[in-house]
Enzyme design. Structure first.
Site, PDB file in Angstrom:
ATOM      1  N   VAL A 133      72.818  26.925  19.277  1.00  0.00           N
ATOM      2  CA  VAL A 133      71.933  26.959  20.975  1.00  0.00           C
ATOM      3  C   VAL A 133      71.988  27.626  22.765  1.00  0.00           C
ATOM      4  O   VAL A 133      72.857  26.376  22.330  1.00  0.00           O
ATOM      5  CB  VAL A 133      70.444  26.348  20.536  1.00  0.00           C
ATOM      6  N   ASP A 202      65.706  35.115  16.717  1.00  0.00           N
ATOM      7  CA  ASP A 202      67.126  34.463  16.836  1.00  0.00           C
ATOM      8  C   ASP A 202      66.230  33.248  17.174  1.00  0.00           C
ATOM      9  O   ASP A 202      67.236  32.735  17.747  1.00  0.00           O
ATOM     10  CB  ASP A 202      67.705  35.089  17.383  1.00  0.00           C
ATOM     11  N   LYS A 206      66.915  28.900  16.252  1.00  0.00           N
ATOM     12  CA  LYS A 206      67.619  28.120  18.291  1.00  0.00           C
ATOM     13  C   LYS A 206      66.183  27.318  18.408  1.00  0.00           C
ATOM     14  O   LYS A 206      66.567  26.038  18.136  1.00  0.00           O
ATOM     15  CB  LYS A 206      67.670  28.984  19.267  1.00  0.00           C
TER      16      LYS A 206
END
Ligand code: HSE
Length: 433
Positions: A133, A202, A206
């Site tokens: 992340v 995405d 995260k």
């Protein structure tokens, strides 16, 4: 000085960055930390990738991850191949075989969190994942260490550089989404297949990692409501700007009394807010804790060197523990520690304000009908603007609402979109104040 042997699985962009970092900064790392990082083996299916790593008599080059990680002399395995499979098998067999693991793999972690952490706990191994992340930003460490004494209330993150670059470009140059995406691809910011980025997935991966750590419960990807940026138009960015807002793809987690809110979607952010000023590929995470108040972490969210910085930092963290305190992890971090057993708030039940763009035929009474339908569903209007005057033709009408229940808003919009004089689907963008 203690030697710690490392196996690197995946010699792609980040993998190469890790090799270079160990080579260029290894002496500095050794001087600072008392551990000498020794790259013992590299693994990749691609021969050219393997050939790109400088030969060294002691270095093993192989296409077999299982052979490399099974070696007795490997202490830490770095997994950088990405995706769920075969990364999952590699990570699990490394952990079960007593090897410590460093990974940047957010898809894997957010998909198989419980299995991976159970394997690490059962074998007394460490697993670090700072680079999963925010690239170079030490946000995982901030939650696990710096802010460990806090009850985390909210997380607002710009967690995807590609989409932030695209939205910045659209805002600066009035450019449509597709054109901005093409530029991001030309510059090598967006992947050749940018689906995960532009769809918001995405960011959702995260956010689920950050939320798991912050709130102490397992969160699966499908519990994060996710919308991407392909429906955002330059006109929305321009209209939002007139009202003093920027549009950002925000990953939002809130620990509210009724449960956890977990969502990724384009969001109107006041232009004066610090997150509105995070531009281009940069990432930022604003967190609120009961002790620290609001804190902002800001930096590079991708790229070989910034991401390698986090990967190598994770390696050093484990290397020092192993070198100086013993091979086994004596005190695994209790990732799942939530006692409240709070559920996830369904999207229909969140209360938030909205930006709405209706495409209407400019005729007397249209606005009154829209306003009346909103009112019938308990939605109060904060501001209205009609951008053009073309009687009998389609024009955009923008409405900012006060806070309303999402379920009520959806009902109202479904009915409004059926009106004859409303053309096309209404654009709905949530607004955080
Ligand atoms: N593709 C991601 C981004 C970086 O654009 O931010 C890797 O997580």
């Amino acid at each position: 000085m203690k030697d710690i042997n490392i196996a690197l699985i995946g010699v792609g962009t980040i993998g190469k960055g890790v090799v270079e970092t160990i080579s260029s900064n290894g002496q500095l790392i050794a001087d600072r930390t008392g551990v000498n990082l020794v790259l013992r083996g590299v693994c990749d299916r691609d021969k050219e990738a393997l050939a790109s790593v400088d030969d060294d008599a002691a270095l093993i080059k192989t296409s077999s991850a299982s052979e490399l990680i099974a070696r007795d002399d490997i202490d830490i395995v770095i997994e950088l191949i990405g995706g769920v499979n075969p990364a999952k098998e590699i990570v699990l067999s490394a952990l079960r075989g007593g090897k410590h693991v460093v990974t940047a793999n957010k898809a894997l972690l957010s998909n198989s969190w419980e299995e991976i952490f159970a394997a690490a706990s059962d074998s007394g191994t460490y697993i670090n994942f700072e680079a999963s992340v925010g690239g170079a930003i030490p946000v995982i460490r901030a939650i696990k260490e710096g802010f460990v004494a806090n009850k985390i209330k909210t997380i607002y993150g710009i967690l995807n550089g590609t989409t932030n670059f695209i939205l910045t470009k659209m805002a600066a140059e009035g450019m449509p989404f597709k054109e901005a995406l093409a530029i991001a691809q030309e510059k090598g910011i967006a992947e050749r297949n940018p689906e995960l980025d532009v769809s918001g997935k995405d960011s959702a991966h995260k956010l689920s990692i950050l939320s798991m750590l912050a709130f102490g419960r397992v969160i699966s990807n499908d519990e994060v409501y996710t919308e991407g940026i392909s429906g955002v138009s330059p006109i929305d960015i321009a209209c939002a700007a007139k009202w003093g807002y920027s549009i950002k793809l925000l990953a939002i987690a809130k620990n509210s009394p009724s449960g956890l809110q977990l969502r990724v979607h384009p969001t109107l952010v006041p232009s004066s807010h610090i997150l509105a000023n995070v531009r281009g590929e940069d990432n930022a995470i604003s967190m609120r804790g009961d002790l620290v108040g609001e804190s902002l972490l800001y930096g590079k969210g991708a790229g070989a060197r910034p991401t390698a910085s986090s990967v190598v930092s994770d390696v050093i963290d484990i290397a020092r523990r192993v070198a100086f305190y013993g091979k086994k992890n004596p005190a695994p971090y209790n990732v799942v520690h939530d006692r409240s057993r709070k559920g996830i708030v369904p999207m229909e039940d969140i209360t938030i304000s909205y930006y709405l763009r209706f495409s209407v035929t400019d005729r007397p009474g249209v606005l009154a009908r829209i306003a009346s339908m909103l009112a019938d569903n308990g939605i109060s209007i904060a501001s209205v603007s009609q951008e053009e005057r073309k009687e009998g033709q389609t024009v955009p009408v923008i409405i900012l609402t006060h806070k309303a229940r999402e379920g009520d808003l959806r009902k109202a919009i479904a009915k409004i979109d059926d009106f004859d004089l409303v053309k096309g689907r209404t654009v709905v963008i949530r607004r955080e104040e």
